[in-house]
Design a protein around this motif. Structure first.
Motif, short mmCIF file in Angstrom:
data_model
loop_
_atom_site.label_atom_id
_atom_site.label_comp_id
_atom_site.label_asym_id
_atom_site.label_seq_id
_atom_site.Cartn_x
_atom_site.Cartn_y
_atom_site.Cartn_z
N UNK A 155 0.87 -1.16 0.09
CA UNK A 155 -0.13 0.04 0.10
C UNK A 155 0.87 1.18 0.08
N UNK A 156 0.31 2.41 -0.70
CA UNK A 156 1.25 3.66 -0.63
C UNK A 156 1.47 4.06 0.66
N UNK A 157 2.79 4.36 1.10
CA UNK A 157 2.85 4.88 2.36
C UNK A 157 2.86 3.91 3.45
N UNK A 158 2.83 2.76 3.27
CA UNK A 158 2.62 1.53 4.16
C UNK A 158 3.87 0.80 4.33
N UNK A 159 4.03 -0.17 5.12
CA UNK A 159 5.28 -0.91 5.46
C UNK A 159 5.59 -1.58 4.20
N UNK A 160 7.12 -1.77 3.98
CA UNK A 160 7.51 -2.26 2.72
C UNK A 160 7.01 -3.98 2.63
N UNK A 161 6.71 -4.25 1.41
CA UNK A 161 6.45 -5.72 1.17
C UNK A 161 7.62 -6.47 1.27
N UNK A 162 8.89 -5.81 0.59
CA UNK A 162 10.08 -6.92 0.64
C UNK A 162 10.67 -6.61 1.83
N UNK A 163 10.75 -7.65 2.79
CA UNK A 163 11.86 -7.65 4.04
C UNK A 163 13.17 -8.08 3.80
N UNK A 164 13.64 -8.39 2.60
CA UNK A 164 14.90 -9.11 2.35
C UNK A 164 15.85 -8.17 2.55
N UNK A 165 15.78 -7.13 2.24
CA UNK A 165 16.99 -5.89 2.47
C UNK A 165 16.82 -5.12 3.57
N UNK A 166 16.01 -5.18 4.76
CA UNK A 166 15.95 -4.52 5.81
C UNK A 166 16.95 -4.79 6.86
N UNK A 167 17.18 -3.76 7.96
CA UNK A 167 18.18 -4.28 8.84
C UNK A 167 17.82 -5.72 9.31
N UNK A 168 18.80 -6.30 10.05
CA UNK A 168 18.74 -7.69 10.46
C UNK A 168 17.54 -7.85 11.44
N UNK A 169 17.02 -6.92 12.39
CA UNK A 169 16.05 -7.14 13.27
C UNK A 169 14.76 -7.12 12.64
N UNK A 170 14.72 -6.47 11.38
CA UNK A 170 13.31 -6.43 10.61
C UNK A 170 13.47 -7.45 9.00
N UNK A 171 14.56 -8.16 9.34
CA UNK A 171 14.58 -8.83 8.12
C UNK A 171 13.89 -10.20 8.10
N UNK A 172 12.66 -10.38 7.84
CA UNK A 172 11.87 -11.88 8.07
C UNK A 172 10.51 -11.64 8.04
N UNK A 173 9.28 -12.61 8.19
CA UNK A 173 8.18 -12.48 8.11
C UNK A 173 7.75 -13.14 9.21
N UNK A 174 6.47 -12.90 9.56
CA UNK A 174 5.89 -13.99 10.65
C UNK A 174 4.81 -15.01 9.82
N UNK A 175 5.06 -16.35 10.08
CA UNK A 175 4.23 -17.37 9.70
C UNK A 175 3.50 -17.87 10.77
N UNK A 176 2.13 -17.59 10.61
CA UNK A 176 1.08 -18.11 11.61
C UNK A 176 1.72 -17.69 13.19
N UNK A 177 1.91 -16.58 13.12
CA UNK A 177 2.51 -16.04 14.52
C UNK A 177 4.18 -16.69 14.61
N UNK A 178 4.52 -17.23 14.12
CA UNK A 178 6.13 -17.80 14.50
C UNK A 178 7.16 -16.76 13.44
N UNK A 179 8.02 -16.37 14.01
CA UNK A 179 8.80 -15.51 13.32
C UNK A 179 9.84 -16.27 12.54
N UNK A 180 10.08 -15.97 11.11
CA UNK A 180 10.96 -16.59 10.07
C UNK A 180 11.71 -15.70 9.40
N UNK A 181 12.99 -15.84 9.76
CA UNK A 181 14.00 -14.81 9.14
C UNK A 181 15.24 -14.86 9.68
N UNK A 182 15.88 -13.70 9.84
CA UNK A 182 17.42 -13.75 10.39
C UNK A 182 17.23 -13.91 11.86
#
Length: 182
Positions: free
Chosen positions: A93-120
């Motif tokens: 969405x315009x002005x919303x959080x970025x969809x792509x999380x792969x190039x964010x800072x390490x503490x924001x580099x990931x997604x939640x899958x059914x409430x479980x964090x998956x990422x760095x």
């Protein structure tokens, strides 16, 4: 449609989603997966096919079930990091959080899958720390109830299943270090 809280709605929703999800799953290539839990859809695919597969599943779900993806909830991540795959960054969405999380800072580099964090590791640790802080609030409230049986039932039916779930869905090397007794 149905009423909120109607016990049949999850089953009816799954029946409505079965056709479009099955149709899309049949078009996936080797090593590609479509996972769903009610309206939470997860696609595992290659970077170059990410937008194509996303478009196929969202078009089929819209055509067959009348449901569009929530652009504010759409997220994408790759363990390989780097720039977003073609067409993915534009999904947000315009002005919303970025969809792509792969190039964010390490503490924001990931997604939640059914409430479980998956990422760095940093993302997983931050997610688990937030979850632990939330659960600590629940545990602090229990003694105020003043009834040991009610406290025990809440622990048994609420706290224990949530703890078991997060332990089962988070890799041990990403989680909190537990001390061993000497």
């Amino acid at each position: 449609g149905g009423e909120q809280g109607d016990p049949l709605m999850p089953a009816l929703f799954c029946l409505a989603m079965h056709g479009p999800l099955h149709e899309t799953a049949m078009d996936l290539g080797d090593g590609e997966f479509l996972l769903a839990y009610l309206d939470d859809l997860y696609l595992l695919t290659s970077r170059d096919r990410a937008r194509t597969v996303y478009d196929r599943v969202t078009e089929a779900v819209w055509r067959e079930a009348g449901i569009r993806p929530h652009s504010g909830k759409t997220e994408s991540w790759s363990a390989g990091g780097g720039p977003a795959p073609p067409g993915i960054a534009e999904l947000g969405a315009a002005g919303g959080a970025p969809v792509w999380k792969g190039d964010l800072s390490p503490d924001k580099c990931g997604v939640e899958v059914l409430g479980s964090p998956v990422g760095s590791q940093e993302f997983v640790r931050a997610g688990l720390a937030a979850r632990a802080a939330n659960e600590a609030g629940f545990l602090r409230e229990l003694p105020a109830l003043g009834d040991a049986q009610v406290e025990w039932l809440l622990l048994y039916f609420c706290a224990a299943p949530r703890a078991n779930y997060i332990f089962r869905t988070t890799l041990p090397h990403n989680g909190i270090q537990l001390r061993q007794r000497p």
